[in-house]
Write a protein that holds these residues in place. Sequence first.
Motif, PDB file in Angstrom:
ATOM      1  N   GLN A  66      24.898 -56.999 -12.065  1.00 30.62           N
ATOM      2  CA  GLN A  66      24.917 -58.328 -12.661  1.00 30.62           C
ATOM      3  C   GLN A  66      26.058 -59.177 -12.119  1.00 30.62           C
ATOM      4  O   GLN A  66      25.887 -60.364 -11.831  1.00 30.62           O
ATOM      5  CB  GLN A  66      25.021 -58.207 -14.180  1.00 30.62           C
ATOM      6  N   ARG A  67      27.226 -58.589 -11.952  1.00 26.99           N
ATOM      7  CA  ARG A  67      28.378 -59.346 -11.446  1.00 26.99           C
ATOM      8  C   ARG A  67      28.143 -59.816 -10.022  1.00 26.99           C
ATOM      9  O   ARG A  67      28.495 -60.947  -9.653  1.00 26.99           O
ATOM     10  CB  ARG A  67      29.647 -58.495 -11.516  1.00 26.99           C
ATOM     11  N   LEU A  68      27.550 -58.959  -9.198  1.00 29.45           N
ATOM     12  CA  LEU A  68      27.281 -59.340  -7.811  1.00 29.45           C
ATOM     13  C   LEU A  68      26.244 -60.448  -7.741  1.00 29.45           C
ATOM     14  O   LEU A  68      26.358 -61.384  -6.949  1.00 29.45           O
ATOM     15  CB  LEU A  68      26.820 -58.121  -7.007  1.00 29.45           C
ATOM     16  N   ARG A  69      25.217 -60.360  -8.579  1.00 25.81           N
ATOM     17  CA  ARG A  69      24.182 -61.394  -8.553  1.00 25.81           C
ATOM     18  C   ARG A  69      24.682 -62.714  -9.126  1.00 25.81           C
ATOM     19  O   ARG A  69      24.188 -63.782  -8.758  1.00 25.81           O
ATOM     20  CB  ARG A  69      22.941 -60.925  -9.327  1.00 25.81           C
ATOM     21  N   LEU A  70      25.680 -62.668 -10.005  1.00 26.08           N
ATOM     22  CA  LEU A  70      26.249 -63.903 -10.546  1.00 26.08           C
ATOM     23  C   LEU A  70      26.949 -64.711  -9.463  1.00 26.08           C
ATOM     24  O   LEU A  70      27.055 -65.935  -9.560  1.00 26.08           O
ATOM     25  CB  LEU A  70      27.231 -63.591 -11.679  1.00 26.08           C
ATOM     26  N   THR A  71      27.454 -64.026  -8.426  1.00 24.92           N
ATOM     27  CA  THR A  71      28.081 -64.718  -7.295  1.00 24.92           C
ATOM     28  C   THR A  71      27.057 -65.043  -6.218  1.00 24.92           C
ATOM     29  O   THR A  71      27.416 -65.416  -5.109  1.00 24.92           O
ATOM     30  CB  THR A  71      29.209 -63.868  -6.688  1.00 24.92           C
ATOM     31  N   HIS A  72      25.765 -64.883  -6.543  1.00 21.49           N
ATOM     32  CA  HIS A  72      24.656 -65.181  -5.634  1.00 21.49           C
ATOM     33  C   HIS A  72      24.688 -64.298  -4.388  1.00 21.49           C
ATOM     34  O   HIS A  72      24.218 -64.703  -3.325  1.00 21.49           O
ATOM     35  CB  HIS A  72      24.656 -66.662  -5.237  1.00 21.49           C
ATOM     36  N   SER A  73      25.276 -63.126  -4.506  1.00 19.64           N
ATOM     37  CA  SER A  73      25.289 -62.186  -3.392  1.00 19.64           C
ATOM     38  C   SER A  73      23.878 -61.662  -3.136  1.00 19.64           C
ATOM     39  O   SER A  73      23.155 -61.310  -4.061  1.00 19.64           O
ATOM     40  CB  SER A  73      26.215 -61.004  -3.712  1.00 19.64           C
ATOM     41  N   SER A  74      23.478 -61.637  -1.867  1.00 19.94           N
ATOM     42  CA  SER A  74      22.169 -61.087  -1.499  1.00 19.94           C
ATOM     43  C   SER A  74      22.289 -59.659  -0.990  1.00 19.94           C
ATOM     44  O   SER A  74      21.378 -59.137  -0.354  1.00 19.94           O
ATOM     45  CB  SER A  74      21.510 -61.969  -0.432  1.00 19.94           C
ATOM     46  N   LEU A  75      23.424 -59.028  -1.265  1.00 17.01           N
ATOM     47  CA  LEU A  75      23.659 -57.650  -0.836  1.00 17.01           C
ATOM     48  C   LEU A  75      22.570 -56.721  -1.368  1.00 17.01           C
ATOM     49  O   LEU A  75      22.322 -56.674  -2.572  1.00 17.01           O
ATOM     50  CB  LEU A  75      25.025 -57.188  -1.349  1.00 17.01           C
ATOM     51  N   PRO A  76      21.893 -55.952  -0.505  1.00 17.19           N
ATOM     52  CA  PRO A  76      20.895 -54.990  -0.987  1.00 17.19           C
ATOM     53  C   PRO A  76      21.555 -53.896  -1.830  1.00 17.19           C
ATOM     54  O   PRO A  76      22.577 -53.337  -1.432  1.00 17.19           O
ATOM     55  CB  PRO A  76      20.302 -54.401   0.307  1.00 17.19           C
ATOM     56  N   ILE A  77      20.963 -53.600  -2.985  1.00 12.52           N
ATOM     57  CA  ILE A  77      21.522 -52.600  -3.896  1.00 12.52           C
ATOM     58  C   ILE A  77      20.472 -51.543  -4.200  1.00 12.52           C
ATOM     59  O   ILE A  77      19.357 -51.860  -4.625  1.00 12.52           O
ATOM     60  CB  ILE A  77      21.991 -53.240  -5.217  1.00 12.52           C
ATOM     61  N   LEU A  78      20.836 -50.279  -3.983  1.00 10.68           N
ATOM     62  CA  LEU A  78      19.984 -49.142  -4.317  1.00 10.68           C
ATOM     63  C   LEU A  78      20.654 -48.363  -5.440  1.00 10.68           C
ATOM     64  O   LEU A  78      21.804 -47.950  -5.312  1.00 10.68           O
ATOM     65  CB  LEU A  78      19.795 -48.241  -3.093  1.00 10.68           C
ATOM     66  N   VAL A  79      19.925 -48.169  -6.546  1.00 16.33           N
ATOM     67  CA  VAL A  79      20.473 -47.453  -7.698  1.00 16.33           C
ATOM     68  C   VAL A  79      19.829 -46.068  -7.796  1.00 16.33           C
ATOM     69  O   VAL A  79      18.609 -45.928  -7.673  1.00 16.33           O
ATOM     70  CB  VAL A  79      20.229 -48.235  -9.006  1.00 16.33           C
ATOM     71  N   LEU A  80      20.669 -45.066  -8.021  1.00 14.80           N
ATOM     72  CA  LEU A  80      20.194 -43.690  -8.208  1.00 14.80           C
ATOM     73  C   LEU A  80      20.187 -43.399  -9.703  1.00 14.80           C
ATOM     74  O   LEU A  80      21.237 -43.246 -10.320  1.00 14.80           O
ATOM     75  CB  LEU A  80      21.123 -42.716  -7.467  1.00 14.80           C
ATOM     76  N   THR A  81      19.002 -43.360 -10.299  1.00 12.13           N
ATOM     77  CA  THR A  81      18.884 -43.235 -11.751  1.00 12.13           C
ATOM     78  C   THR A  81      18.693 -41.784 -12.178  1.00 12.13           C
ATOM     79  O   THR A  81      18.455 -40.896 -11.367  1.00 12.13           O
ATOM     80  CB  THR A  81      17.710 -44.086 -12.273  1.00 12.13           C
ATOM     81  N   ARG A  82      18.750 -41.570 -13.490  1.00 13.53           N
ATOM     82  CA  ARG A  82      18.591 -40.231 -14.056  1.00 13.53           C
ATOM     83  C   ARG A  82      17.128 -39.787 -14.032  1.00 13.53           C
ATOM     84  O   ARG A  82      16.218 -40.612 -13.968  1.00 13.53           O
ATOM     85  CB  ARG A  82      19.112 -40.217 -15.493  1.00 13.53           C
ATOM     86  N   LYS A  83      16.921 -38.498 -14.106  1.00 14.64           N
ATOM     87  CA  LYS A  83      15.577 -37.925 -14.038  1.00 14.64           C
ATOM     88  C   LYS A  83      14.708 -38.411 -15.197  1.00 14.64           C
ATOM     89  O   LYS A  83      15.102 -38.352 -16.361  1.00 14.64           O
ATOM     90  CB  LYS A  83      15.654 -36.388 -14.055  1.00 14.64           C
ATOM     91  N   ASP A  84      13.512 -38.896 -14.838  1.00 17.88           N
ATOM     92  CA  ASP A  84      12.472 -39.270 -15.816  1.00 17.88           C
ATOM     93  C   ASP A  84      12.919 -40.334 -16.800  1.00 17.88           C
ATOM     94  O   ASP A  84      12.403 -40.415 -17.917  1.00 17.88           O
ATOM     95  CB  ASP A  84      11.985 -38.027 -16.591  1.00 17.88           C
ATOM     96  N   GLN A  85      13.875 -41.163 -16.425  1.00 24.11           N
ATOM     97  CA  GLN A  85      14.317 -42.246 -17.303  1.00 24.11           C
ATOM     98  C   GLN A  85      13.784 -43.575 -16.769  1.00 24.11           C
ATOM     99  O   GLN A  85      14.457 -44.290 -16.023  1.00 24.11           O
ATOM    100  CB  GLN A  85      15.847 -42.271 -17.404  1.00 24.11           C
ATOM    101  N   VAL A  86      12.544 -43.908 -17.144  1.00 30.37           N
ATOM    102  CA  VAL A  86      11.925 -45.143 -16.680  1.00 30.37           C
ATOM    103  C   VAL A  86      12.740 -46.351 -17.131  1.00 30.37           C
ATOM    104  O   VAL A  86      12.868 -47.343 -16.405  1.00 30.37           O
ATOM    105  CB  VAL A  86      10.475 -45.258 -17.206  1.00 30.37           C
ATOM    106  N   CYS A  87      13.318 -46.265 -18.338  1.00 27.66           N
ATOM    107  CA  CYS A  87      14.108 -47.383 -18.859  1.00 27.66           C
ATOM    108  C   CYS A  87      15.305 -47.688 -17.960  1.00 27.66           C
ATOM    109  O   CYS A  87      15.714 -48.851 -17.835  1.00 27.66           O
ATOM    110  CB  CYS A  87      14.560 -47.103 -20.286  1.00 27.66           C
ATOM    111  N   ASP A  88      15.879 -46.662 -17.315  1.00 28.88           N
ATOM    112  CA  ASP A  88      17.003 -46.882 -16.399  1.00 28.88           C
ATOM    113  C   ASP A  88      16.560 -47.698 -15.188  1.00 28.88           C
ATOM    114  O   ASP A  88      17.264 -48.616 -14.745  1.00 28.88           O
ATOM    115  CB  ASP A  88      17.571 -45.544 -15.915  1.00 28.88           C
ATOM    116  N   ARG A  89      15.398 -47.362 -14.650  1.00 26.92           N
ATOM    117  CA  ARG A  89      14.888 -48.069 -13.478  1.00 26.92           C
ATOM    118  C   ARG A  89      14.577 -49.526 -13.825  1.00 26.92           C
ATOM    119  O   ARG A  89      14.885 -50.432 -13.054  1.00 26.92           O
ATOM    120  CB  ARG A  89      13.655 -47.359 -12.915  1.00 26.92           C
ATOM    121  N   ILE A  90      13.952 -49.729 -14.963  1.00 28.60           N
ATOM    122  CA  ILE A  90      13.628 -51.087 -15.391  1.00 28.60           C
ATOM    123  C   ILE A  90      14.900 -51.909 -15.581  1.00 28.60           C
ATOM    124  O   ILE A  90      15.006 -53.046 -15.116  1.00 28.60           O
ATOM    125  CB  ILE A  90      12.801 -51.066 -16.695  1.00 28.60           C
ATOM    126  N   ALA A  91      15.875 -51.313 -16.264  1.00 28.69           N
ATOM    127  CA  ALA A  91      17.137 -52.022 -16.517  1.00 28.69           C
ATOM    128  C   ALA A  91      17.858 -52.345 -15.207  1.00 28.69           C
ATOM    129  O   ALA A  91      18.440 -53.424 -15.057  1.00 28.69           O
ATOM    130  CB  ALA A  91      18.034 -51.178 -17.417  1.00 28.69           C
TER     131      ALA A  91
END
Length: 224
Positions: A66-91
């Motif tokens: 959120q902080r990076l996007r607030l500065t309009h950064s277009s930096l690609p971000i890949l998040v490694l989420t927990r197993k079987d936590q769909v809510c983490d991916r959505i968030a």
Amino acid sequence: MRPQILIIEPNLKIAQVIEMELTCEGYQVNVMQDGMEGLLETRRSNPNLLILGWELTGVSCLDICQRLRLTHSSLPILVLTRKDQVCDRIASLEAGADSCLTQPFNLGEFVATVRALLRRAQPNNSEVLEFKNLVLDRRTREVHHNSQQIELTAKEFDLLEYLMTHAKRVLSREQILQNVWGYDFLGDSNIIEVYIRYLRLKLEDHQTNRLIHTVRGVGYVLRS
């Protein structure tokens, strides 16, 4: 120049496996474990890709996005989420991440995802660059704004070309200095501010909306 990838992952074992795999693929990799320190390093070094673990200390994975996007950064971000936590991916995606992978993940799929994100973020290499009502022709070295030709010096043109090539991406002073003036530049350290001011005077006489924005403590970005 090899793409630079920053990994912020508190689990040292996972971070080392990822670092080894990406290094073998030819990428320049930096690893950090603390979220806040990682965020500061992201803003300082402006990497080509950011990889975030889920359970960070100092500041959360979602907060970093959120902080990076607030500065309009277009930096690609890949998040490694927990197993079987769909809510983490959505968030993560809603917070600004570009892609998510669930741990444990297949290394082949991981590398393919990294390549896809970097490929998507590659700068525009076409001969004619366009941004809003601004058109830059690399072949003729002519610039038009709102259909009117703008006379630029050689260095003003080079600086605008670099900003347009990376439009919407926040560029640090170090990146601009290295790519526009060269690594061996020994002149005035305020040269970037001077030329940014020259460009603003020439481009912003024709409209009220600013195109070249200052991101305090980071650098500059071309955006509407």
